[in-house]
Design a protein around this motif. Structure first.
Motif, short mmCIF file in Angstrom:
data_model
loop_
_atom_site.label_atom_id
_atom_site.label_comp_id
_atom_site.label_asym_id
_atom_site.label_seq_id
_atom_site.Cartn_x
_atom_site.Cartn_y
_atom_site.Cartn_z
N ARG A 313 0.83 -1.20 0.00
CA ARG A 313 0.00 0.00 0.00
C ARG A 313 0.87 1.26 0.00
NH1 ARG A 313 -2.27 0.02 4.85
NH2 ARG A 313 -1.51 -2.05 5.45
N VAL A 314 0.41 2.28 -0.71
CA VAL A 314 1.13 3.55 -0.80
C VAL A 314 1.21 4.16 0.60
CG1 VAL A 314 1.05 5.90 -1.69
CG2 VAL A 314 0.48 3.97 -3.19
N GLY A 315 2.43 4.36 1.09
CA GLY A 315 2.62 4.95 2.41
C GLY A 315 2.08 4.10 3.54
N GLY A 316 1.70 2.86 3.27
CA GLY A 316 1.10 2.03 4.31
C GLY A 316 -0.26 2.51 4.77
N LEU A 317 -0.88 3.40 3.98
CA LEU A 317 -2.14 3.99 4.40
C LEU A 317 -3.32 3.03 4.22
CD1 LEU A 317 -1.75 7.51 2.74
CD2 LEU A 317 -1.70 7.01 5.19
N PRO A 318 -4.33 3.14 5.09
CA PRO A 318 -5.57 2.41 4.84
C PRO A 318 -6.28 3.00 3.63
CG PRO A 318 -5.86 3.90 6.69
CD PRO A 318 -4.40 3.94 6.33
N VAL A 319 -7.05 2.17 2.94
CA VAL A 319 -7.73 2.60 1.72
C VAL A 319 -9.18 2.13 1.78
CG1 VAL A 319 -7.64 2.65 -0.81
CG2 VAL A 319 -5.55 2.19 0.50
N GLU A 320 -10.06 2.96 1.23
CA GLU A 320 -11.47 2.59 1.09
C GLU A 320 -11.88 2.78 -0.36
OE1 GLU A 320 -14.77 4.02 3.83
OE2 GLU A 320 -15.30 5.08 1.98
N MET A 321 -12.63 1.81 -0.89
CA MET A 321 -13.19 1.91 -2.23
C MET A 321 -14.69 1.73 -2.15
SD MET A 321 -14.67 0.28 -5.05
CE MET A 321 -14.61 -1.42 -4.51
N ARG A 322 -15.44 2.68 -2.73
CA ARG A 322 -16.89 2.58 -2.80
C ARG A 322 -17.32 2.46 -4.25
NH1 ARG A 322 -20.09 3.71 1.66
NH2 ARG A 322 -18.94 4.45 3.49
N ASN A 323 -18.16 1.48 -4.53
CA ASN A 323 -18.76 1.38 -5.85
C ASN A 323 -19.82 2.45 -6.03
OD1 ASN A 323 -17.55 -0.65 -7.40
ND2 ASN A 323 -18.64 -2.27 -6.33
N LEU A 324 -19.95 2.94 -7.22
CA LEU A 324 -21.02 3.87 -7.58
C LEU A 324 -22.03 3.08 -8.40
CD1 LEU A 324 -18.84 6.96 -8.54
CD2 LEU A 324 -19.96 6.50 -6.35
N ILE A 325 -23.17 2.80 -7.77
CA ILE A 325 -24.19 1.93 -8.37
C ILE A 325 -25.35 2.78 -8.86
CG2 ILE A 325 -25.67 -0.09 -8.02
CD1 ILE A 325 -22.70 -0.66 -7.60
N GLY A 326 -25.70 2.60 -10.11
CA GLY A 326 -26.85 3.32 -10.67
C GLY A 326 -26.69 4.81 -10.54
N ALA A 327 -27.71 5.46 -9.96
CA ALA A 327 -27.75 6.92 -9.87
C ALA A 327 -26.70 7.51 -8.94
CB ALA A 327 -29.14 7.38 -9.43
N GLN A 328 -26.01 6.68 -8.15
CA GLN A 328 -24.94 7.22 -7.30
C GLN A 328 -23.86 7.91 -8.12
OE1 GLN A 328 -23.56 3.84 -5.08
NE2 GLN A 328 -25.29 3.86 -3.65
N ALA A 329 -23.71 7.50 -9.36
CA ALA A 329 -22.70 8.12 -10.23
C ALA A 329 -23.07 9.56 -10.59
CB ALA A 329 -22.52 7.30 -11.49
N ASP A 330 -24.32 9.95 -10.37
CA ASP A 330 -24.73 11.32 -10.65
C ASP A 330 -24.05 12.32 -9.73
OD1 ASP A 330 -26.37 10.27 -12.59
OD2 ASP A 330 -28.22 10.42 -11.40
N ASP A 331 -23.43 11.83 -8.65
CA ASP A 331 -22.73 12.72 -7.71
C ASP A 331 -21.29 13.00 -8.16
OD1 ASP A 331 -24.94 12.86 -6.03
OD2 ASP A 331 -24.29 11.15 -4.82
N TRP A 332 -20.99 12.74 -9.43
CA TRP A 332 -19.61 12.87 -9.90
C TRP A 332 -19.01 14.24 -9.64
CZ3 TRP A 332 -18.68 16.59 -13.57
CH2 TRP A 332 -19.80 17.06 -14.29
N HIS A 333 -19.83 15.30 -9.77
CA HIS A 333 -19.29 16.65 -9.62
C HIS A 333 -18.84 16.89 -8.18
CE1 HIS A 333 -19.13 21.08 -9.60
NE2 HIS A 333 -18.95 20.97 -10.90
N ALA A 334 -19.66 16.45 -7.22
CA ALA A 334 -19.30 16.61 -5.81
C ALA A 334 -18.07 15.78 -5.47
CB ALA A 334 -20.48 16.22 -4.92
#
Length: 370
Positions: A313-334
């Motif tokens: 891991r980069v810098g040994g940092l913890p990492v989180e990944m969230r899927n963008l399902i359906g309309a969740q991708a509409d938040d792309w600008h934010a």
């Protein structure tokens, strides 16, 4: 076909045009490789980032042969490629991962028999081809249990939880699955779901990323955290060793994921393998920003015969990944405006419910509510 170590300027053939193929093609470009993508859908997301494309059916023998002859090595982004397709490709080009890995993991019954044959635990299981088979399987395994299609299930499709013996008419239950061969799997009382994403090179070298914790919603992966919080270091070591044993036994080349259940009994942790994914995997998407070598770059390295990269891991940092399902991708600008958020969109046109449209990764402590 004879394997050769490929150099920059070579062409990587990718079967399947979804987001995984797209990200493999992008990683290949970083290494000076060209990608030729084969898929039946003219609107495949991977087509838009490839140097060359072939739009044809997976059973088009002539198109498959021409595709394979045009590339230096063939890989694939999903495991449900027909066996005949893999055979045609392997006759005309090096195919990684190999056809055996495909055939073993395409069928839940053969997959579990293979895993158990290595002495690695899975849920108890029985093949179910008739209503009488189901009765006998329930007698042995008990309830609750999960009735699944043996082939082609993903994201919760092709399965049903059985909690009571008299749950519905048996014939009607079988009709739900359209006559497909089935498997009954005993329910595992797991504390959490985890996975290992690892890679095996042509020379047998192996490199694995840290154990991930995965949260599913509506049977679709929603969130991955790395390293899996609260898991004993020894459990993480055992998980990586399980992945290596599976990869070695399959003579595997490329990235694979091993999905597991973590069970806690009397304070002790144990792992039960759920399934193998013979490809780059959704729970490894965090590696694009969070690891020194992404799973996509690692896969390209492996299938081309190159040294595997550092999975740390980069810098040994913890990492989180969230899927963008359906309309969740509409938040792309934010998401673009959020400091520290890394947005990936897959170029899909319609944001249907349950459709994976993209993902976002965050390194280090994650802000509350993100």
């Amino acid at each position: 076909m004879t394997d050769k170590i490929l150099g920059p300027g070579s062409t990587l053939g990718i079967v399947g045009g979804g987001q995984l193929g797209r990200m493999i093609a992008l990683a290949a470009a970083d290494y000076g490789l060209k990608a030729h993508v084969y898929a039946p859908d003219a609107d495949s997301p991977a087509f838009y980032v490839a140097a060359r494309t072939t739009c044809a059916a997976y059973d088009d023998a002539e198109a498959l042969a021409a595709f394979a002859r045009s590339v230096d090595v063939v890989t694939y982004e999903f495991e449900n490629i027909p066996h005949a397709t893999a055979d045609i490709l392997a006759r005309h080009a090096a195919l990684h991962p190999n056809a055996r890995a495909l055939s073993t993991t395409q069928d839940r019954l053969s997959e579990k028999e293979f895993i158990n044959g290595l002495g690695i635990p899975t849920a108890p299981f029985r093949a179910v081809d008739t209503p009488d088979d189901l009765d006998r399987a329930i007698e042995v395994i008990g309830l609750p249990a999960v009735l699944k299609t043996r082939r082609f299930g993903y994201d919760g499709k092709g399965q049903r939880m059985l909690r009571e013996r008299a749950e519905g008419d048996r014939n009607a239950l079988f009709a739900e699955f359209g006559g497909a061969p089935l498997i009954l799997e005993g329910f595992v009382p797991f504390e959490r779901e985890v996975s290992v994403v690892g890679a095996r090179g042509r020379d047998g070298s192996f490199a694995a990323y840290d154990l991930c914790e995965n949260e599913h919603r509506d049977h679709i992966l929603a969130l991955t955290r790395v390293p899996a919080p609260g898991v004993a270091p020894e459990t993480g070591r055992i998980a990586l060793e399980i992945a290596r044993r599976i990869a070695d036994a399959l003579d595997y080349v490329g990235v694979l994921a091993v999905e597991m259940f973590l069970v806690r009994e009397d304070g002790a942790e144990r792992l039960v393998v759920n399934e193998i994914a013979p490809r780059v995997h959704n729970s490894g998407h965090w590696t694009s920003e969070g690891a020194l070598t992404s799973q996509f770059a690692q896969h390209v390295r492996a299938v081309c015969g190159w040294p595997l990269g550092d999975p740390g891991r980069v810098g040994g940092l913890p990492v989180e990944m969230r899927n963008l399902i359906g309309a969740q991708a509409d938040d792309w600008h934010a998401l673009l405006a959020e400091p520290g958020a890394h947005l990936h969109l897959y170029g899909k046109g319609e944001a249907r419910p349950g459709r994976k449209m993209g993902h976002v990764t965050r390194l280090g402590p994650v802000p509350a509510g993100s």
